[in-house]
Design an enzyme around this catalytic site. Sequence first.
Site, PDB file in Angstrom:
ATOM      1  N   TYR A 149       6.485   3.799  35.212  1.00 62.58           N
ATOM      2  CA  TYR A 149       6.657   5.039  34.425  1.00 62.58           C
ATOM      3  C   TYR A 149       8.279   5.019  34.188  1.00 62.58           C
ATOM      4  O   TYR A 149       9.065   4.519  35.050  1.00 62.58           O
ATOM      5  CB  TYR A 149       6.223   6.512  35.282  1.00 62.58           C
ATOM      6  CG  TYR A 149       4.802   7.013  35.383  1.00 62.58           C
ATOM      7  CD1 TYR A 149       4.169   7.167  34.003  1.00 62.58           C
ATOM      8  CD2 TYR A 149       4.073   7.175  36.196  1.00 62.58           C
ATOM      9  CE1 TYR A 149       3.035   7.594  33.796  1.00 62.58           C
ATOM     10  CE2 TYR A 149       2.947   7.926  36.428  1.00 62.58           C
ATOM     11  CZ  TYR A 149       2.323   7.925  35.011  1.00 62.58           C
ATOM     12  OH  TYR A 149       1.123   8.326  35.003  1.00 62.58           O
TER      13      TYR A 149
ATOM     14  N   GLU B 215       3.199  13.264  39.851  1.00 60.88           N
ATOM     15  CA  GLU B 215       3.596  14.172  41.149  1.00 60.88           C
ATOM     16  C   GLU B 215       5.073  13.972  41.309  1.00 60.88           C
ATOM     17  O   GLU B 215       5.625  14.271  42.417  1.00 60.88           O
ATOM     18  CB  GLU B 215       2.869  13.402  42.425  1.00 60.88           C
ATOM     19  CG  GLU B 215       1.414  13.675  42.539  1.00 60.88           C
ATOM     20  CD  GLU B 215       0.495  12.734  41.820  1.00 60.88           C
ATOM     21  OE1 GLU B 215      -0.086  13.198  40.828  1.00 60.88           O
ATOM     22  OE2 GLU B 215       0.778  11.605  41.937  1.00 60.88           O
TER      23      GLU B 215
ATOM     24  N   GLU C 186      -5.357   3.517  35.677  1.00 59.39           N
ATOM     25  CA  GLU C 186      -5.021   4.123  37.159  1.00 59.39           C
ATOM     26  C   GLU C 186      -6.069   3.899  38.131  1.00 59.39           C
ATOM     27  O   GLU C 186      -7.045   5.019  38.205  1.00 59.39           O
ATOM     28  CB  GLU C 186      -4.572   5.793  37.115  1.00 59.39           C
ATOM     29  CG  GLU C 186      -3.171   5.667  36.414  1.00 59.39           C
ATOM     30  CD  GLU C 186      -2.674   6.968  36.471  1.00 59.39           C
ATOM     31  OE1 GLU C 186      -3.342   8.037  37.193  1.00 59.39           O
ATOM     32  OE2 GLU C 186      -1.578   7.471  35.780  1.00 59.39           O
TER      33      GLU C 186
ATOM     34  N   ASN D  48       0.740  10.861  28.545  1.00 64.39           N
ATOM     35  CA  ASN D  48       0.118  10.470  29.733  1.00 64.39           C
ATOM     36  C   ASN D  48      -0.961  11.488  29.956  1.00 64.39           C
ATOM     37  O   ASN D  48      -0.562  12.787  30.582  1.00 64.39           O
ATOM     38  CB  ASN D  48       1.321  10.429  31.010  1.00 64.39           C
ATOM     39  CG  ASN D  48       0.539   9.824  32.160  1.00 64.39           C
ATOM     40  OD1 ASN D  48       0.225   8.725  32.446  1.00 64.39           O
ATOM     41  ND2 ASN D  48       0.240  11.099  33.036  1.00 64.39           N
ATOM     42  N   GLU D  49      -2.077  11.199  29.944  1.00 64.54           N
ATOM     43  CA  GLU D  49      -3.364  11.916  30.356  1.00 64.54           C
ATOM     44  C   GLU D  49      -3.213  13.161  29.601  1.00 64.54           C
ATOM     45  O   GLU D  49      -3.427  14.169  29.962  1.00 64.54           O
ATOM     46  CB  GLU D  49      -3.383  12.156  31.932  1.00 64.54           C
ATOM     47  CG  GLU D  49      -3.718  10.846  32.636  1.00 64.54           C
ATOM     48  CD  GLU D  49      -4.026  11.389  34.225  1.00 64.54           C
ATOM     49  OE1 GLU D  49      -3.523  12.668  34.600  1.00 64.54           O
ATOM     50  OE2 GLU D  49      -4.557  10.621  34.713  1.00 64.54           O
TER      51      GLU D  49
ATOM     52  N   TYR E 129       1.279   7.333  49.624  1.00 62.08           N
ATOM     53  CA  TYR E 129       0.126   7.163  48.883  1.00 62.08           C
ATOM     54  C   TYR E 129      -1.066   6.506  49.623  1.00 62.08           C
ATOM     55  O   TYR E 129      -2.202   6.244  48.788  1.00 62.08           O
ATOM     56  CB  TYR E 129       0.442   6.552  47.545  1.00 62.08           C
ATOM     57  CG  TYR E 129      -0.294   7.247  46.278  1.00 62.08           C
ATOM     58  CD1 TYR E 129       0.185   8.382  45.648  1.00 62.08           C
ATOM     59  CD2 TYR E 129      -1.410   6.793  45.931  1.00 62.08           C
ATOM     60  CE1 TYR E 129      -0.732   8.904  44.852  1.00 62.08           C
ATOM     61  CE2 TYR E 129      -2.224   7.155  44.817  1.00 62.08           C
ATOM     62  CZ  TYR E 129      -1.766   8.560  44.291  1.00 62.08           C
ATOM     63  OH  TYR E 129      -2.477   8.896  43.273  1.00 62.08           O
TER      64      TYR E 129
END
Length: 636
Positions: free
Chosen positions: A81, A127, A266, A185-186, A333
């Site tokens: 990103y 996030e 993803e 994005n989404e 993560y």
Amino acid sequence: MMKITLPFVTNLICACLVMCENAASESGTFSIDYKNDCFLKDGRPFQYISGSIHYFRIPRFYWKDRLLKMYMTGLNAVQIYVPWNFHEAMPGVYNFSGDRDLEHFLDLANQTGLYVILRPGPYICAEWEMGGLPAWLLQNPDIMLRSTDPDYLQAVDSWLAVLLPKVRPWLYSEGGNILSVQVENEYGSYFTCDYNYLRHLHNLFRVFLGEDTVLFTTDGNTDKEMACGTLQGLYATIDFGTDTNVSAAFDRQRRFEPRGPLVNSEFYAGWLDHWGDQHAQVDTNKVAGMLEEMLSMGANVNMYMFEGGTNFGYWNGADHDTRYRPVVTSYDYDAPLSEAGDPTDKLLAIKDIIKRFRAVPEGPMPPPTAKFAYGFVTLKKVGRMSSLLDILSPQGPILSPNLKTFEEMKRYYGYMLYRTKLPKMLHDKTPLISPLNGVHDRAYVSVNGVYQGLLERDTTLAVNVTGQQGDQLDIVVENMGRVNFGSKINDYKGLVSSLFLGSDVLTDWQIYSLDIDEVIASGWPHSGGLDLSLEPGSEAFDGPVFYMGTLEPMGLAWDTFLKLRGWTKGHVWINGVNLGRYWPQRGPQQTLFVPGPLLSGSQPNNITVLELERASADARVLFMDRAQLNSAAGGS
Ligand SMILES: *[C@@H]1O[C@H](CO)[C@@H](O)[C@H](O)[C@H]1NC(C)=O
Ligand SMILES: *[C@@H]1O[C@H](CO)[C@@H](O)[C@H](O)[C@H]1NC(C)=O
Ligand SMILES: *[C@@H]1O[C@H](CO)[C@@H](O)[C@H](O)[C@H]1NC(C)=O
Ligand SMILES: *[C@@H]1O[C@H](CO)[C@@H](O)[C@H](O)[C@H]1NC(C)=O
Ligand SMILES: *[C@@H]1O[C@H](CO)[C@@H](O)[C@H](O)[C@H]1NC(C)=O
């Protein structure tokens, strides 16, 4: 007749194409083969096995190490990103240097032998604070983000006109390593469903990146998301994790993209933590099993995250479903490479799967970076935040009859101090109330320097105070990170609606914008010539207080993990760099990652802590050689 299995047939057909067409004219090309349901690179079928890594969550010093570890796992691509707010902190002021040097990262990936799948947003979620959008967009109180709102589009156009020409030379067709570029994005998970916005972005990406670049979208695994997030001309991909039926998910992608490669953009190899959550873990066997299933189908897979890294400073985002839920500082993560970049069992399991599908590079995996347990350091009080305003807010307060938000004050991150006087004598405990839930996100309340308690968004809307008429009421408000996902991303910070004391509205504010990071980066408090003869812990201050100490040099500058056992909540800086928030009481994260390159092996290292509620009784902090991200796991 030879009996052949279906995937082999697919490859055979793709391979035929190479022989049928002029291979020379196709070198330096990357495209979608709609006939044979695959990507073509240089005219040949290509399947990517990729991992997400965020350069903005890893110190530049370690970029090469992490990329090499990904390459040695057998990945052939990384997916990244670009967070707009990290590069354009103020309108028209751009930073692409140091830890923000995107082109250096692309260069390192290229040198390492990794292709890049670029996701430049402008919205990225991730996030990350406000999903990567700059908070200065909120200066327009009515802005409709992620839509065709002209103010929003104007800012997007200016940004992409800077970013996209920078990345163009890195496109595969131009001799670089970027294979494909994601648009937005989404987008389908946002409520606007504004195709004109996607069309506008599509045109802009075409103008700057050319007609032939593979542009794609990524959306969640539901029909609604796929319907609102996809657009003709942008290849539709899907994302999902281990709790999903793979063939059903790819069937859904097929409904929107009847031919072309299968792509999971993803594949969740791990998951994030919010403060107060149980530590998230995703089972290694499930990850390995599903990766194998997808690769056997010939699908292209990006593992999100392959290395998560750290939300340093104020960069963590937040979710807002039924209530506001900020993300912790660590972005470990539970990924195959840990927060500190160390290979895990999950990485080895993934490597074993990849081996079955492509040749994994020969040679050793780079070892974990060296860690050191530097031990305890005892800190001393510098003073209460409210008595240090000459230093922390040299420009002084602005005077305002009404409250102002962080955005109105053009101080987008960190802390703000709101000061007024008690309008009358409070004989009894009197509630200070935010009736419209307007404390974004946490407020620490003192009267004449005596701490009274706190207010917290969505959970604590009143606190009792006592005092005399005319006493000084100080409210330090903490921005805990802007919402990064969903319909509530216009997340204004500060005191965003009126405060009442009993039945009186409070007015006539002095609002102090606090330059804490600038002041600490310039050497304070260690340069300050302060009288620190106070014994540690001798006078229990509650409320926002600064502490300082030094870690003596030991000839080493190795990675370490800082534990603030017995402390409550706050922020830590090492040698002027903001490591992020600690909140061991809420958990699950217990240690902060301190990258070795921040430390000096020869000079005393400066530690500064802003404790917002209450320090540990002995005012000690501990540098350990391992991370502790799960409070439920116990430990010292
Ligand atoms: C740009 O970002 C780098 C890396 O964070 C930082 O060191 C540098 O000071 C910034 N430059 C400016 C002009 O703010
Ligand atoms: C990327 O790496 C390849 C192979 O080493 C090299 O030929 C190419 O020039 C590099 N591209 C850029 C833009 O540096
Ligand atoms: C997965 O979905 C497919 C349809 O795409 C279905 O045939 C199959 O039974 C499902 N598997 C499981 C375990 O539910
Ligand atoms: C404030 O004090 C009153 C009287 O002691 C008590 O009933 C009330 O629960 C307190 N409210 C809060 C928010 O602590
Ligand atoms: C610690 O702070 C002092 C005073 O500001 C400064 O001179 C020194 O360079 C700092 N140490 C490190 C390792 O940055």
